[in-house]
Scaffold this active site. Sequence first.
Site, PDB file in Angstrom:
ATOM      1  N   ASN A  46     -19.822  -8.461   9.247  1.00 40.79           N
ATOM      2  CA  ASN A  46     -18.836  -9.530   9.138  1.00 40.79           C
ATOM      3  C   ASN A  46     -19.128 -10.713  10.056  1.00 40.79           C
ATOM      4  O   ASN A  46     -18.671 -11.826   9.806  1.00 40.79           O
ATOM      5  CB  ASN A  46     -17.436  -8.992   9.441  1.00 40.79           C
ATOM      6  CG  ASN A  46     -17.293  -8.494  10.858  1.00 40.79           C
ATOM      7  OD1 ASN A  46     -18.051  -7.630  11.300  1.00 40.79           O
ATOM      8  ND2 ASN A  46     -16.337  -9.023  11.589  1.00 40.79           N
ATOM      9  N   SER A 100     -11.526  -4.798   0.307  1.00 42.84           N
ATOM     10  CA  SER A 100     -10.294  -5.502   0.663  1.00 42.84           C
ATOM     11  C   SER A 100     -10.050  -6.655  -0.287  1.00 42.84           C
ATOM     12  O   SER A 100     -10.989  -7.263  -0.800  1.00 42.84           O
ATOM     13  CB  SER A 100     -10.393  -6.021   2.098  1.00 42.84           C
ATOM     14  OG  SER A 100      -9.228  -6.726   2.473  1.00 42.84           O
ATOM     15  N   HIS A 116      -8.130  -9.600   0.468  1.00 47.39           N
ATOM     16  CA  HIS A 116      -8.019 -10.964   1.005  1.00 47.39           C
ATOM     17  C   HIS A 116      -9.354 -11.587   1.387  1.00 47.39           C
ATOM     18  O   HIS A 116      -9.418 -12.776   1.681  1.00 47.39           O
ATOM     19  CB  HIS A 116      -7.035 -10.999   2.189  1.00 47.39           C
ATOM     20  CG  HIS A 116      -7.544 -10.389   3.460  1.00 47.39           C
ATOM     21  ND1 HIS A 116      -7.858 -11.128   4.572  1.00 47.39           N
ATOM     22  CD2 HIS A 116      -7.764  -9.102   3.793  1.00 47.39           C
ATOM     23  CE1 HIS A 116      -8.255 -10.326   5.543  1.00 47.39           C
ATOM     24  NE2 HIS A 116      -8.205  -9.087   5.095  1.00 47.39           N
ATOM     25  N   GLN A 165     -17.293  -6.916   3.353  1.00 46.01           N
ATOM     26  CA  GLN A 165     -17.957  -8.218   3.287  1.00 46.01           C
ATOM     27  C   GLN A 165     -19.000  -8.284   2.173  1.00 46.01           C
ATOM     28  O   GLN A 165     -19.486  -9.370   1.838  1.00 46.01           O
ATOM     29  CB  GLN A 165     -18.619  -8.551   4.626  1.00 46.01           C
ATOM     30  CG  GLN A 165     -17.638  -8.742   5.774  1.00 46.01           C
ATOM     31  CD  GLN A 165     -16.763  -9.969   5.623  1.00 46.01           C
ATOM     32  OE1 GLN A 165     -17.066 -10.886   4.859  1.00 46.01           O
ATOM     33  NE2 GLN A 165     -15.663 -10.015   6.367  1.00 46.01           N
ATOM     34  N   THR A 209       5.219   4.050  -1.485  1.00 44.22           N
ATOM     35  CA  THR A 209       5.413   3.281  -2.713  1.00 44.22           C
ATOM     36  C   THR A 209       4.425   2.120  -2.780  1.00 44.22           C
ATOM     37  O   THR A 209       4.333   1.316  -1.850  1.00 44.22           O
ATOM     38  CB  THR A 209       6.855   2.738  -2.785  1.00 44.22           C
ATOM     39  OG1 THR A 209       7.759   3.842  -2.745  1.00 44.22           O
ATOM     40  CG2 THR A 209       7.072   1.928  -4.051  1.00 44.22           C
ATOM     41  N   THR A 254      -8.880  -1.617   6.732  1.00 46.46           N
ATOM     42  CA  THR A 254      -8.865  -0.804   7.956  1.00 46.46           C
ATOM     43  C   THR A 254      -8.254   0.561   7.677  1.00 46.46           C
ATOM     44  O   THR A 254      -8.762   1.593   8.131  1.00 46.46           O
ATOM     45  CB  THR A 254      -8.083  -1.519   9.071  1.00 46.46           C
ATOM     46  OG1 THR A 254      -8.792  -2.706   9.450  1.00 46.46           O
ATOM     47  CG2 THR A 254      -7.916  -0.619  10.291  1.00 46.46           C
ATOM     48  N   CYS A 262     -10.344  -9.448  13.850  1.00 47.74           N
ATOM     49  CA  CYS A 262      -9.545  -8.232  14.031  1.00 47.74           C
ATOM     50  C   CYS A 262      -9.571  -7.754  15.475  1.00 47.74           C
ATOM     51  O   CYS A 262      -9.619  -6.557  15.751  1.00 47.74           O
ATOM     52  CB  CYS A 262     -10.056  -7.131  13.105  1.00 47.74           C
ATOM     53  SG  CYS A 262      -9.995  -7.596  11.360  1.00 47.74           S
TER      54      CYS A 262
END
Length: 380
Positions: free
Chosen positions: A149, A197, A199, A177, A235, A70, A321
Amino acid sequence: MSVYLDHNASAPMLPRARAAMLAALEMVGNPSSVHGPGRALRAVIDDGRDKVAKASGAEAKQVVFTGSATEAITQAIVGGVKAFAIDRVVVCATDHAAALKAAEASGVSVRVVGVDENGIIDLDALARQVESADAAGEKLLVAVSWVNNETGVVQPRGRIETLIGPTPHILVIDAVQAFGKRGLDFASSATDMMAISAHKIGGPAGVGALLVKGHADTVRLIPGGGQEQGRRGGTESAALIAGFGAACEAFSAAFEADRSAALVDAFEDRLLAVAPDAVIFSRGAERVGTTVNFAVPGIKNTVAMMSLDLAGIAVSSGSACSSGKVGRSHVLSAMGVAPDLSECGLRVSFGWSSTTEEIDAFFSAFETVLSRHRRNGAAA
């Protein structure tokens, strides 16, 4: 038995990703420091960057780590509007909320391109947006989710690149996706920026990446202290990036596309056998072999999901989401699905850990839902 059939929301973590994260967590320091511990953490990040680049067909210097996909999409759209002096953002009606909300926040005019009944973007309408911008001397930023998705529909990325790539306009592809299911080939593509992404492929949540071509290096969202070659301040988390890289390395071996597609075929055949009136959305379009979005008329997704959850079966009604909301999908609405049917939509998504036994468990529970629905219908 606990059954997880919601890989599109987040895949179970791969053992190699977990091991890489734990090893990095044992290290101390700041990767921007010049002393030994800092340099050791920097090496972990560089290694992760190399692995993400290899998996996405990008050059290492093109990988900008972010806190999520995102964030990457928002950086591409909101940051891209500023960096390229964009006059108008064009999105697809079935894009993920990350892109739609970023477009709204961009500060410029937004145009939404529709889709057909299978969820495929209207390329003629997109071409008209380009033509009108060219005639007015305007510059567009076009954002499209390559793989949806909710339905698994694959948009014609090649044709979109042919339409946008040779122009002064900017193309952003949400490949979240698609990553791990399609070759991204970013470096050799006509896409300017691309979001991915960790995950979704068995890496950790909390880390994503924006792939950027050299001319997009000035795209910023978080200025900060110059990390990520000045392209994203803050960081870096060496542990998350190590997990991302390890997942990229392991996922190609762990994800068996043919096996997953066979699971989808088996699921759909069995669904239509037990519920002949079931509607499988986007069945007439190209889909990735991991996703089934369907509805049984009269069975609201809220009711079905509650019953399945009580039986230990995890599925969804679409995007995860949306702050836990369940109900009508904007994707199905854009496809012209009737409101009463879209409110019955359920999504089952498979991945590296999925098995035929999980399908058996799903239908054992779902047939109870069907039986209850049929009894209530007969009583009425």
